[in-house]
Design an enzyme around this catalytic site. Structure first.
Site, mmCIF file in Angstrom:
data_model
loop_
_atom_site.group_PDB
_atom_site.id
_atom_site.type_symbol
_atom_site.label_atom_id
_atom_site.label_comp_id
_atom_site.label_asym_id
_atom_site.label_seq_id
_atom_site.Cartn_x
_atom_site.Cartn_y
_atom_site.Cartn_z
ATOM 1 N N TYR A 137 0.876 -1.175 0.000
ATOM 2 C CA TYR A 137 0.000 0.000 0.000
ATOM 3 C C TYR A 137 0.910 1.221 0.000
ATOM 4 O O TYR A 137 1.353 1.678 1.046
ATOM 5 C CB TYR A 137 -0.913 -0.043 1.217
ATOM 6 C CG TYR A 137 -1.919 1.090 1.319
ATOM 7 C CD1 TYR A 137 -2.175 1.950 0.257
ATOM 8 C CD2 TYR A 137 -2.620 1.298 2.501
ATOM 9 C CE1 TYR A 137 -3.099 2.969 0.352
ATOM 10 C CE2 TYR A 137 -3.545 2.319 2.620
ATOM 11 C CZ TYR A 137 -3.783 3.148 1.551
ATOM 12 O OH TYR A 137 -4.696 4.175 1.662
ATOM 13 N N LYS A 164 -1.041 -1.251 -4.392
ATOM 14 C CA LYS A 164 -2.051 -0.200 -4.467
ATOM 15 C C LYS A 164 -1.297 1.116 -4.485
ATOM 16 O O LYS A 164 -0.752 1.546 -3.477
ATOM 17 C CB LYS A 164 -2.996 -0.276 -3.265
ATOM 18 C CG LYS A 164 -3.960 0.899 -3.158
ATOM 19 C CD LYS A 164 -4.814 0.779 -1.907
ATOM 20 C CE LYS A 164 -5.621 2.043 -1.671
ATOM 21 N NZ LYS A 164 -6.495 1.925 -0.469
#
Length: 296
Positions: A137, A164
């Site tokens: 992330y 992400k």
């Protein structure tokens, strides 16, 4: 560690009751809401889910409730936002017992950033010691992992299956997609540029706008897949004001206000987040009305 991640994966809010406890019933209702709108996966305990505020036990409670409600229909990802490898692994081992399909893990960010080799080792150790697939992330502005390093992790660490890409705006996303890592997928979290991200090659999205208006985001993704770019652009112009309305300080309570305006129960915010003002709520209402999600 193969898992079919693609398309629209909303990061859910964590509903809290008036005593700041996790409201499992409200959470499960949100899971059903998203499944009914055809999402391709769900993420819990990330930034949109106030993951930085959650104890390991709270995180496991949220994840277990989501996994039970999903009942295998789509993958469930659980986020971890911690500042040491040991803590991430502790959370990850608890989350593994809930049956989640993968972990979404930020880099450490307070106060120092490890170098490239230790960043790679961080993700390798987490994937190996938890036994779960991991998504990077990449969101922390002052600990942003460079695109070259992300590509190395995806290519060199078998347990890391995706990233992400949130921080660094679309330029960082473009660089990462240009490197075309073969070891994992790239998801966009650049909310105001989801459509261009798909055109550049992002294999889906995991971002807050998806949580607020999943039906529009699924429709946009489907339009891109069938090559209907006029429709995808039209939806972009509906989504942009929604993102502008929820983006800002105390974003998770803004998102919960947006859910409430649609008749959904996102629960209370957790202290010390500031509740939305009447002006902020009216701005959110106007954006949702223009998007056709709520009535006047």
């Amino acid at each position: 560690m193969t898992i079919d991640l693609h398309g629209i994966i909303p990061p859910l809010v964590t509903p809290f009751d008036a005593d700041e406890r996790v409201d499992e019933n409200a959470l499960r209702a949100e899971v059903r809401y998203h499944l009914d709108r055809g999402v391709h996966g769900l993420c819990v305990t990330g930034s949109t889910g106030d993951g930085q505020m959650l104890s390991a036990e709270d995180s496991a409670t949220v994840a277990a409730a989501a996994v039970k409600e999903v009942a295998g229909r789509v993958p469930v990802i659980s986020g971890i936002i911690r500042d040491s490898t040991a803590e991430v692994i502790r959370y990850g081992n608890l989350l593994r017992e809930t049956g989640v399909d993968a972990l979404q893990v930020t880099p450490v960010h307070y106060l120092f950033q490890p170098d490239e080799e230790n960043t790679i080792a961080y993700y390798r150790r987490i994937s190996e010691e938890t036994g779960l697939p991991v998504l990077i992330y990449n969101v922390i502005p002052y600990a942003l992992i460079p695109a070259t390093t992300v590509a190395r992790i995806l290519n060199e660490v078998p347990g890391v299956i995706a990233v992400k890409q949130s921080g660094g705006n679309i330029h960082q996303l473009a660089d990462l997609l240009h490197y075309a890592p073969t070891g994992g997928k790239v998801f966009t979290a650049v909310d105001d540029l989801l459509y261009p991200g798909y055109l550049l090659g992002a294999q889906g999205a995991i971002s807050a706008t998806l949580t607020v208006v999943p039906e529009l985001c699924v429709a946009q993704w489907d339009a891109v897949q069938r090559g209907d770019h006029a429709e995808a652009l039209a939806i972009h112009n509906k989504l942009l004001p929604v993102w502008r309305a929820i983006d800002g300080p105390n974003m998770t309570v803004r998102i919960k206000a947006a859910l409430a305006l649609q008749g959904r129960d996102g629960g209370h915010g957790r202290s010390p987040l500031t509740p939305v003002s009447d002006v902020e709520r009216d701005t959110i209402r106007q954006a949702l009305t223009k998007a056709g999600v709520v009535q006047h």
